[in-house]
Design an enzyme around this catalytic site. Structure first.
Site, PDB file in Angstrom:
ATOM      1  N   GLY A  19      32.584  33.449  45.610  1.00  0.00           N
ATOM      2  CA  GLY A  19      31.501  34.301  45.136  1.00  0.00           C
ATOM      3  C   GLY A  19      31.992  35.551  44.448  1.00  0.00           C
ATOM      4  N   ASN A  21      32.242  36.357  41.138  1.00  0.00           N
ATOM      5  CA  ASN A  21      31.833  36.705  39.778  1.00  0.00           C
ATOM      6  C   ASN A  21      30.938  37.943  39.744  1.00  0.00           C
ATOM      7  OD1 ASN A  21      29.958  34.531  40.931  1.00  0.00           O
ATOM      8  ND2 ASN A  21      28.681  35.448  39.339  1.00  0.00           N
ATOM      9  N   GLY A  23      29.248  41.512  42.448  1.00  0.00           N
ATOM     10  CA  GLY A  23      29.108  42.173  43.735  1.00  0.00           C
ATOM     11  C   GLY A  23      30.406  42.440  44.474  1.00  0.00           C
ATOM     12  N   ILE A  24      30.340  42.298  45.790  1.00  0.00           N
ATOM     13  CA  ILE A  24      31.488  42.569  46.647  1.00  0.00           C
ATOM     14  C   ILE A  24      32.658  41.667  46.295  1.00  0.00           C
ATOM     15  CG2 ILE A  24      32.324  42.495  49.031  1.00  0.00           C
ATOM     16  CD1 ILE A  24      29.506  43.252  49.947  1.00  0.00           C
ATOM     17  N   GLY A  25      32.387  40.401  46.029  1.00  0.00           N
ATOM     18  CA  GLY A  25      33.465  39.465  45.712  1.00  0.00           C
ATOM     19  C   GLY A  25      34.214  39.852  44.453  1.00  0.00           C
ATOM     20  N   SER A 150      27.855  40.571  58.720  1.00  0.00           N
ATOM     21  CA  SER A 150      26.885  41.600  58.376  1.00  0.00           C
ATOM     22  C   SER A 150      26.454  42.310  59.649  1.00  0.00           C
ATOM     23  CB  SER A 150      25.664  40.962  57.697  1.00  0.00           C
ATOM     24  OG  SER A 150      24.564  41.848  57.669  1.00  0.00           O
ATOM     25  N   TYR A 176      18.804  34.541  58.250  1.00  0.00           N
ATOM     26  CA  TYR A 176      20.010  35.204  57.744  1.00  0.00           C
ATOM     27  C   TYR A 176      20.851  35.780  58.875  1.00  0.00           C
ATOM     28  CZ  TYR A 176      22.907  38.425  55.005  1.00  0.00           C
ATOM     29  OH  TYR A 176      23.970  39.103  54.446  1.00  0.00           O
TER      30      TYR A 176
END
Length: 366
Positions: A19, A21, A23-25, A150, A176
């Protein structure tokens, strides 16, 4: 993509970030590449990943970053194809960052027959990690797995039978918080089974971060977006906790490997069950929060537990902003939700996940 705080060199290490591409990644991959690691971007959107790779090379000339095969965590076939292209004992993997995740997805079964959120956030990363065991073991004893959890893991509940979690919405398969608690169970069980072989694991709470996870819901638009941008950290700051977890020096594991069957805990010291939090998400009040939330008082306990979580989310980024980063910028190892230390449940979840995916329960040898 400004650099974060200076850290040690990662030259010679091969790292996969899922992941990555956005945000955090994206920020995690950028920083790890800036420190000299050979980083593979593992993304569903390959076109966006190629743009990210170009941006990283632009900001960090000479960075060793490449786009891997397409990876869709909601598809076991896609995960297996990715590992066929990127894994194997001849391709040592020093760090796997299981960053990719989702929320607010349509509530339906995947083509593999599992609840969508349970597969994308938990079972997909589990399968990816298990299939990459030969690559990770080839990099032992310096290999590690970093799983993004999280603060919501502290409010999650799992069903008595972990098998139900994978296929039942009523049992939390589309919840979630439950998926992020499952990540912690997975992390600790990986530590029990793989750490004695030289592959250690940890979980990370990056804090309340303003990412694309909200793009398809009301919180991603209008006044809600403005409020979120004020209270939530930018992805670069959330990535700081992940980079810390991926690069902090650890001693070799002291615990003995869990033997076949669920009754043997593997005798892993508590300090080797690593859960990291940054800023207010790594402070003692949150360490007291966690389930299980059972019986008639369970709802009341969860409501009370949500207060320190909301407190941290509301004050973490404003505190860092007001103090210019002097407060709230340290990443610490902290206690996770109390329920996450249930060794029998962690073993059962691991085993039913392996069975559901047609994998052996025990680690795959080099």
């Amino acid at each position: 993509m400004a650099m974060m705080a200076t850290g040690g060199s990662l030259k010679g290490q091969r790292i996969i970030v899922t992941g990555s591409n956005s945000g955090i990644g994206r920020e995690t991959a950028s920083e790890l590449a800036a420190r000299g690691a050979a980083v593979t971007l593992a993304c569903r959107n390959v076109a966006a990943a190629k743009t990210t790779a170009e941006d990283i090379r632009k900001h960090h000339p000479g960075a060793d970053v490449r786009v891997g095969a397409p990876l869709d965590l909601g598809s076991a076939a896609s995960i297996r194809a990715f590992v066929h292209a990127e894994g194997g004992p001849g391709k040592p993997l020093h760090v796997l960052v299981n960053n990719a995740g989702a929320n607010y997805l349509p509530r339906r079964r995947t083509n593999d027959g599992f609840c969508t959120l349970a597969q994308v956030n938990y079972l997909g990363p589990y399968l990816l990690t298990r299939l990459l065991e030969p690559s990770l073991l080839a990099a032992a004893p310096r290999a590690r797995v970093v799983n993004l959890s999280s603060v919501m893991s502290r409010l999650g509940s799992m069903p008595p039978n972990p098998r139900d979690y994978l296929t039942s919405e009523a049992a939390g398969g589309e919840n979630y918080a439950a998926s992020k608690l499952a990540n912690v169970f997975f992390t600790y069980e990986a530590q029990r089974r793989l750490a004695p072989l030289g592959v250690q694991s940890c979980a990370v709470d990056p804090g309340s971060v303003n990412t694309d996870i909200y793009r398809s819901v009301a919180m991603g638009r209008g006044v809600f977006k403005a409020v979120r941008e004020f209270f939530c950290s930018p992805p670069r700051e959330g990535a700081a906790a992940v980079v810390h977890a991926a690069s902090e020096p650890w001693p070799e594991a002291r615990g003995r490997q869990r033997s076949r069957g669920s009754s043997d805990s593997g005798d892993v010291p508590r300090d080797e069950l690593r859960f990291y939090g940054r800023g207010l998400f790594g402070t003692p009040p949150l360490a007291w929060v966690g389930g299980p939330y059972l019986g008639p008082l369970g709802a009341l306990k969860r409501a009370a537990s949500s207060l320190p979580c909301l407190f941290s989310a509301a004050l973490d980024q404003p505190l860092r902003r007001i103090t210019g980063g002097r407060l709230g910028s340290i990443t610490r190892q902290v206690q996770s939700a109390s329920s996450s230390y249930d060794t029998d449940y962690a073993a059962a979840l691991w085993d039913v996940s392996a069975e559901a995916l047609g994998l052996p329960r025990d680690p795959v040898a080099k």
